[in-house]
Design a protein around this motif. Structure first.
Motif, PDB file in Angstrom:
ATOM      1  N   ASN A 171       3.082   1.675  -3.280  1.00  0.00           N
ATOM      2  CA  ASN A 171       2.325   2.045  -4.470  1.00  0.00           C
ATOM      3  C   ASN A 171       1.808   3.470  -4.423  1.00  0.00           C
ATOM      4  O   ASN A 171       1.587   4.081  -5.471  1.00  0.00           O
ATOM      5  N   LYS A 172       1.635   4.015  -3.247  1.00  0.00           N
ATOM      6  CA  LYS A 172       1.213   5.420  -3.153  1.00  0.00           C
ATOM      7  C   LYS A 172       2.253   6.321  -3.806  1.00  0.00           C
ATOM      8  O   LYS A 172       1.916   7.346  -4.380  1.00  0.00           O
ATOM      9  N   GLY A 173       3.517   5.901  -3.732  1.00  0.00           N
ATOM     10  CA  GLY A 173       4.598   6.678  -4.331  1.00  0.00           C
ATOM     11  C   GLY A 173       4.514   6.784  -5.844  1.00  0.00           C
ATOM     12  O   GLY A 173       5.097   7.683  -6.441  1.00  0.00           O
TER      13      GLY A 173
ATOM     14  N   THR B  76      -3.232   3.858  -5.224  1.00  0.00           N
ATOM     15  CA  THR B  76      -3.549   3.702  -3.805  1.00  0.00           C
ATOM     16  C   THR B  76      -4.469   2.495  -3.601  1.00  0.00           C
ATOM     17  O   THR B  76      -5.684   2.641  -3.489  1.00  0.00           O
TER      18      THR B  76
ATOM     19  N   VAL C 156       0.839  -1.205   0.000  1.00  0.00           N
ATOM     20  CA  VAL C 156       0.000   0.000   0.000  1.00  0.00           C
ATOM     21  C   VAL C 156       0.872   1.253   0.000  1.00  0.00           C
ATOM     22  O   VAL C 156       0.704   2.146  -0.846  1.00  0.00           O
ATOM     23  N   ILE C 157       1.817   1.338   0.911  1.00  0.00           N
ATOM     24  CA  ILE C 157       2.670   2.530   1.016  1.00  0.00           C
ATOM     25  C   ILE C 157       3.539   2.702  -0.226  1.00  0.00           C
ATOM     26  O   ILE C 157       3.656   3.801  -0.770  1.00  0.00           O
TER      27      ILE C 157
ATOM     28  N   GLY D 251       1.436   6.791  -7.349  1.00  0.00           N
ATOM     29  CA  GLY D 251       0.110   7.292  -7.655  1.00  0.00           C
ATOM     30  C   GLY D 251      -0.999   6.255  -7.648  1.00  0.00           C
ATOM     31  O   GLY D 251      -2.117   6.534  -8.052  1.00  0.00           O
TER      32      GLY D 251
ATOM     33  N   THR E 134      -6.391  -0.581  -1.834  1.00  0.00           N
ATOM     34  CA  THR E 134      -6.932  -0.862  -0.512  1.00  0.00           C
ATOM     35  C   THR E 134      -6.165  -2.052   0.064  1.00  0.00           C
ATOM     36  O   THR E 134      -5.414  -2.732  -0.662  1.00  0.00           O
TER      37      THR E 134
END
Length: 65
Positions: free
Chosen positions: A42-44, A48, A39-40, A46, A50
């Motif tokens: 992949n936020k980098g 997000t 999760v963290i 773009g 679940t």
């Protein structure tokens, strides 16, 4: 020394890219990817996911349990 075949070079390049992505997501360096690291990480880029999507990613790609 014989030259490497182009397809072998491509495979080696792909393996290095996969390892670099894995290492990026494996923030604590334990050689495992957790739901949190998916999760963290992949936020980098773009995306997000679940927790459930991260679990699905792990189940799909984890070959050794």
């Amino acid at each position: 020394m014989p030259e490497k075949k182009p397809q072998l070079l491509e495979k080696e390049k792909e393996e290095l890219e996969i390892k670099a992505c894995f290492d990026f997501l494996d923030a604590n360096g334990d050689g495992k990817l957790s739901v949190r690291s998916i999760v963290i990480g992949n936020k980098g880029i773009g995306f997000t996911p679940t927790d459930m999507e991260a679990i699905a990613i792990i189940r799909k790609l984890d070959t050794n349990g």
